[in-house]
Design a protein around this motif. Structure first.
Motif, PDB file in Angstrom:
ATOM      1  N   ALA A 194      -0.509  38.426  21.896  1.00 48.18           N
ATOM      2  CA  ALA A 194       0.077  39.107  20.746  1.00 48.18           C
ATOM      3  C   ALA A 194       1.209  40.033  21.182  1.00 48.18           C
ATOM      4  CB  ALA A 194      -0.999  39.901  20.011  1.00 48.18           C
ATOM      5  N   ALA A 195       2.329  39.997  20.461  1.00 47.70           N
ATOM      6  CA  ALA A 195       3.457  40.872  20.766  1.00 47.70           C
ATOM      7  C   ALA A 195       3.203  42.263  20.219  1.00 47.70           C
ATOM      8  CB  ALA A 195       4.739  40.290  20.186  1.00 47.70           C
ATOM      9  N   GLN A 196       3.724  43.261  20.949  1.00 46.18           N
ATOM     10  CA  GLN A 196       3.619  44.657  20.532  1.00 46.18           C
ATOM     11  C   GLN A 196       5.016  45.273  20.516  1.00 46.18           C
ATOM     12  OE1 GLN A 196       0.749  46.044  19.609  1.00 46.18           O
ATOM     13  NE2 GLN A 196      -0.410  44.182  20.105  1.00 46.18           N
ATOM     14  N   PRO A 197       5.237  46.299  19.681  1.00 52.04           N
ATOM     15  CA  PRO A 197       6.548  46.965  19.694  1.00 52.04           C
ATOM     16  C   PRO A 197       6.836  47.532  21.085  1.00 52.04           C
ATOM     17  CG  PRO A 197       5.298  47.606  17.758  1.00 52.04           C
ATOM     18  CD  PRO A 197       4.346  46.848  18.635  1.00 52.04           C
ATOM     19  N   TYR A 198       8.057  47.329  21.558  1.00 56.14           N
ATOM     20  CA  TYR A 198       8.446  47.864  22.855  1.00 56.14           C
ATOM     21  C   TYR A 198       8.691  49.362  22.746  1.00 56.14           C
ATOM     22  CZ  TYR A 198      11.499  49.037  26.784  1.00 56.14           C
ATOM     23  OH  TYR A 198      12.072  49.642  27.876  1.00 56.14           O
ATOM     24  N   GLN A 199       8.074  50.129  23.639  1.00 57.22           N
ATOM     25  CA  GLN A 199       8.214  51.581  23.644  1.00 57.22           C
ATOM     26  C   GLN A 199       9.148  51.984  24.791  1.00 57.22           C
ATOM     27  OE1 GLN A 199       6.876  53.284  21.180  1.00 57.22           O
ATOM     28  NE2 GLN A 199       5.718  51.520  20.381  1.00 57.22           N
ATOM     29  N   ALA A 200      10.390  52.268  24.458  1.00 62.46           N
ATOM     30  CA  ALA A 200      11.369  52.628  25.480  1.00 62.46           C
ATOM     31  C   ALA A 200      11.181  54.072  25.928  1.00 62.46           C
ATOM     32  CB  ALA A 200      12.778  52.445  24.941  1.00 62.46           C
ATOM     33  N   GLU A 201      11.340  54.309  27.215  1.00 65.72           N
ATOM     34  CA  GLU A 201      11.279  55.677  27.735  1.00 65.72           C
ATOM     35  C   GLU A 201      12.544  56.444  27.372  1.00 65.72           C
ATOM     36  OE1 GLU A 201      10.433  55.778  31.865  1.00 65.72           O
ATOM     37  OE2 GLU A 201       8.494  54.760  31.673  1.00 65.72           O
ATOM     38  N   LYS A 202      13.669  55.735  27.304  1.00 64.66           N
ATOM     39  CA  LYS A 202      14.936  56.353  26.930  1.00 64.66           C
ATOM     40  C   LYS A 202      15.638  55.480  25.898  1.00 64.66           C
ATOM     41  CE  LYS A 202      16.022  58.604  31.370  1.00 64.66           C
ATOM     42  NZ  LYS A 202      17.051  58.713  32.446  1.00 64.66           N
ATOM     43  N   VAL A 203      16.407  56.122  25.032  1.00 64.84           N
ATOM     44  CA  VAL A 203      17.210  55.400  24.051  1.00 64.84           C
ATOM     45  C   VAL A 203      18.664  55.834  24.215  1.00 64.84           C
ATOM     46  CG1 VAL A 203      17.675  55.024  21.597  1.00 64.84           C
ATOM     47  CG2 VAL A 203      15.315  55.180  22.414  1.00 64.84           C
ATOM     48  N   ALA A 204      19.549  54.854  24.374  1.00 68.53           N
ATOM     49  CA  ALA A 204      20.975  55.149  24.427  1.00 68.53           C
ATOM     50  C   ALA A 204      21.505  55.288  23.007  1.00 68.53           C
ATOM     51  CB  ALA A 204      21.726  54.046  25.171  1.00 68.53           C
ATOM     52  N   VAL A 205      22.329  56.292  22.797  1.00 68.60           N
ATOM     53  CA  VAL A 205      22.923  56.562  21.493  1.00 68.60           C
ATOM     54  C   VAL A 205      24.423  56.337  21.630  1.00 68.60           C
ATOM     55  CG1 VAL A 205      23.282  58.289  19.700  1.00 68.60           C
ATOM     56  CG2 VAL A 205      21.122  58.252  20.985  1.00 68.60           C
ATOM     57  N   LEU A 206      24.913  55.254  21.032  1.00 66.49           N
ATOM     58  CA  LEU A 206      26.325  54.894  21.106  1.00 66.49           C
ATOM     59  C   LEU A 206      27.009  55.399  19.844  1.00 66.49           C
ATOM     60  CD1 LEU A 206      25.469  51.357  22.326  1.00 66.49           C
ATOM     61  CD2 LEU A 206      26.810  52.948  23.680  1.00 66.49           C
ATOM     62  N   ALA A 207      27.873  56.381  20.008  1.00 68.19           N
ATOM     63  CA  ALA A 207      28.463  57.058  18.855  1.00 68.19           C
ATOM     64  C   ALA A 207      29.973  56.845  18.811  1.00 68.19           C
ATOM     65  CB  ALA A 207      28.149  58.549  18.905  1.00 68.19           C
ATOM     66  N   GLU A 267      25.514  63.701  11.225  1.00 73.32           N
ATOM     67  CA  GLU A 267      26.344  64.899  11.371  1.00 73.32           C
ATOM     68  C   GLU A 267      25.941  65.686  12.609  1.00 73.32           C
ATOM     69  OE1 GLU A 267      27.918  66.173   6.961  1.00 73.32           O
ATOM     70  OE2 GLU A 267      26.096  67.130   7.720  1.00 73.32           O
ATOM     71  N   SER A 268      26.966  66.052  13.401  1.00 72.61           N
ATOM     72  CA  SER A 268      26.746  66.877  14.589  1.00 72.61           C
ATOM     73  C   SER A 268      28.006  67.681  14.848  1.00 72.61           C
ATOM     74  CB  SER A 268      26.422  65.995  15.802  1.00 72.61           C
ATOM     75  OG  SER A 268      26.257  66.779  16.969  1.00 72.61           O
ATOM     76  N   ALA A 269      27.840  68.977  15.028  1.00 71.90           N
ATOM     77  CA  ALA A 269      28.967  69.884  15.309  1.00 71.90           C
ATOM     78  C   ALA A 269      30.078  69.762  14.275  1.00 71.90           C
ATOM     79  CB  ALA A 269      29.524  69.626  16.707  1.00 71.90           C
ATOM     80  N   GLY A 270      29.673  69.601  13.013  1.00 69.86           N
ATOM     81  CA  GLY A 270      30.639  69.570  11.928  1.00 69.86           C
ATOM     82  C   GLY A 270      31.382  68.257  11.761  1.00 69.86           C
ATOM     83  N   LYS A 271      30.993  67.213  12.494  1.00 67.26           N
ATOM     84  CA  LYS A 271      31.648  65.915  12.381  1.00 67.26           C
ATOM     85  C   LYS A 271      30.624  64.833  12.058  1.00 67.26           C
ATOM     86  CE  LYS A 271      35.382  67.016  15.618  1.00 67.26           C
ATOM     87  NZ  LYS A 271      36.092  66.617  16.867  1.00 67.26           N
ATOM     88  N   LYS A 272      31.124  63.722  11.501  1.00 62.39           N
ATOM     89  CA  LYS A 272      30.259  62.598  11.173  1.00 62.39           C
ATOM     90  C   LYS A 272      30.467  61.473  12.194  1.00 62.39           C
ATOM     91  CE  LYS A 272      30.152  63.400   6.174  1.00 62.39           C
ATOM     92  NZ  LYS A 272      30.464  62.836   4.838  1.00 62.39           N
ATOM     93  N   TRP A 273      29.330  60.838  12.532  1.00 66.13           N
ATOM     94  CA  TRP A 273      29.366  59.801  13.559  1.00 66.13           C
ATOM     95  C   TRP A 273      28.619  58.559  13.109  1.00 66.13           C
ATOM     96  CZ3 TRP A 273      32.501  60.993  17.508  1.00 66.13           C
ATOM     97  CH2 TRP A 273      32.780  62.352  17.717  1.00 66.13           C
ATOM     98  N   GLN A 274      29.147  57.420  13.533  1.00 66.37           N
ATOM     99  CA  GLN A 274      28.457  56.144  13.361  1.00 66.37           C
ATOM    100  C   GLN A 274      27.675  55.875  14.640  1.00 66.37           C
ATOM    101  OE1 GLN A 274      29.117  53.751  10.555  1.00 66.37           O
ATOM    102  NE2 GLN A 274      27.137  53.107  11.331  1.00 66.37           N
ATOM    103  N   ILE A 275      26.392  55.536  14.520  1.00 67.96           N
ATOM    104  CA  ILE A 275      25.544  55.393  15.704  1.00 67.96           C
ATOM    105  C   ILE A 275      24.951  53.999  15.783  1.00 67.96           C
ATOM    106  CG2 ILE A 275      23.343  56.099  16.751  1.00 67.96           C
ATOM    107  CD1 ILE A 275      23.911  58.930  15.919  1.00 67.96           C
ATOM    108  N   ARG A 276      24.954  53.453  17.002  1.00 64.17           N
ATOM    109  CA  ARG A 276      24.183  52.252  17.330  1.00 64.17           C
ATOM    110  C   ARG A 276      23.131  52.662  18.344  1.00 64.17           C
ATOM    111  NH1 ARG A 276      26.471  47.515  15.580  1.00 64.17           N
ATOM    112  NH2 ARG A 276      28.587  47.709  14.770  1.00 64.17           N
ATOM    113  N   PHE A 277      21.879  52.434  17.986  1.00 66.46           N
ATOM    114  CA  PHE A 277      20.771  52.806  18.867  1.00 66.46           C
ATOM    115  C   PHE A 277      20.451  51.624  19.778  1.00 66.46           C
ATOM    116  CE2 PHE A 277      20.286  55.532  15.160  1.00 66.46           C
ATOM    117  CZ  PHE A 277      20.085  56.773  15.745  1.00 66.46           C
ATOM    118  N   ARG A 278      20.367  51.904  21.059  1.00 67.97           N
ATOM    119  CA  ARG A 278      20.078  50.843  22.029  1.00 67.97           C
ATOM    120  C   ARG A 278      18.958  51.302  22.966  1.00 67.97           C
ATOM    121  NH1 ARG A 278      19.245  47.965  26.113  1.00 67.97           N
ATOM    122  NH2 ARG A 278      20.653  46.276  26.744  1.00 67.97           N
TER     123      ARG A 278
END
Length: 294
Positions: A194-207, A267-278
């Motif tokens: 049976a497959a289980q959700p992969y639990q990543a130790e780190k997530v890259a945030v591409l902004a 929103e971060s530091a007064g700006k808006k960002w598009q994010i891809r989570f990896r």
């Protein structure tokens, strides 16, 4: 309706407007393929890859390439990771659906042997079909003779009557395609195991700076809960930045991302960002590891 986002990319590429060219041909280290190397538990901090299948290049938006997830990664310790199906809606979910199964040492050995038998041997001839802008499929496997790899343009998209391919090349492509399909079947068989959700130790945030398309699909902005965006440049030409989150910060980010879409403005530091989570895979430790996708 559900689909695999990795597979959907291959289907949709002719419709996308910006990209990097796929590199046809063969890549990898030389060496006698022989049989697969003995499977052992990794004793290092970075797990050893036994088999990896991934897309390279293609006529896709260049800014999406660093976040692209390998179709399949199998490690010598038995972990196998792929991207599972997602609901086919727009905008899609912010987080990819990574799934993990645990294989025995014998199963890993069977898969790597099967890859070699299917033609994953450096120097194998798969030809170049008369199509353009389709991703190539790169398959690498660790054998007793070293790493063997092939990179095949339009593995599943080339026509059976393509005059650019010889009968031998067509037969080689068919054999390799059947091997890749067997990997899909392996994960699709929920009973083994049976497959289980992969639990990543780190997530890259591409902004990257948020681009409002005017269709309202992004919804209301969400306040970013971790280290200030956008992070350091991963690709300055494309204005892609990257940072990683882990521990408690990662938990906060994922809790919000589960309720967000791929078009949500952050929103971060007064700006808006598009994010891809990896989510970073076991052999990936930092943003720089994603540059290999280019």
């Amino acid at each position: 309706m559900t689909t695999n986002r990795g597979l959907m990319t291959a289907v949709a590429v002719p419709l996308l407007l910006l990209g990097a060219c796929a590199r046809p041909g063969v890549a990898g280290e030389a060496g006698s393929p022989g049989s697969a190397a003995p499977v052992t538990e990794s004793t290092t901090t970075t797990p050893t890859i036994a088999l990896r299948v991934e897309y390279r290049g293609g006529f896709v938006p260049a800014e999406t390439i660093p976040s692209r997830i390998p179709l399949f990664t199998v490690y010598t310790d038995g972990r196998a990771i792929t991207e599972g199906p997602v609901t086919l809606i727009y905008p899609g979910p912010a987080l990819p659906n990574l799934q993990e199964i645990k294989l025995s040492a014998a199963q890993v050995r069977e898969l790597t042997d099967a890859a070699v038998a299917a033609g994953v041997r450096s120097g194998s001839d798969f030809g170049t079909p008369g199509v353009a802008d389709i991703p190539s499929t790169r398959i690498s496997v660790v054998t007793a003779g070293g790493e063997q790899s092939v990179e095949v343009m339009a593995l599943s998209e080339a026509r059976p009557d393509d005059a650019s391919l010889s009968p031998a090349q067509q037969a080689a492509r068919k054999k390799l395609s059947e091997f890749v399909k067997s990997l899909h079947d392996l994960f699709a068989d929920a009973a083994s195991p049976a497959a289980q959700p992969y639990q990543a130790e780190k997530v890259a945030v591409l902004a990257s700076p948020y681009q409002d398309t005017g269709d309202g699909a992004g919804g209301d902005p969400v306040t970013w809960p971790a280290a200030e965006l956008p992070g350091a440049f991963l690709n300055q030409d494309l204005r892609i930045n990257c940072l990683t989150v882990e521990g408690a910060a990662k938990d906060k980010v994922l809790a919000l991302a589960k309720q967000a879409s791929e078009r949500t403005p952050w929103e971060s530091a007064g700006k808006k960002w598009q994010i891809r989570f990896r989510p970073l895979l076991p052999d990936e430790k930092q943003c720089a590891d994603l540059r290999r996708q280019a």
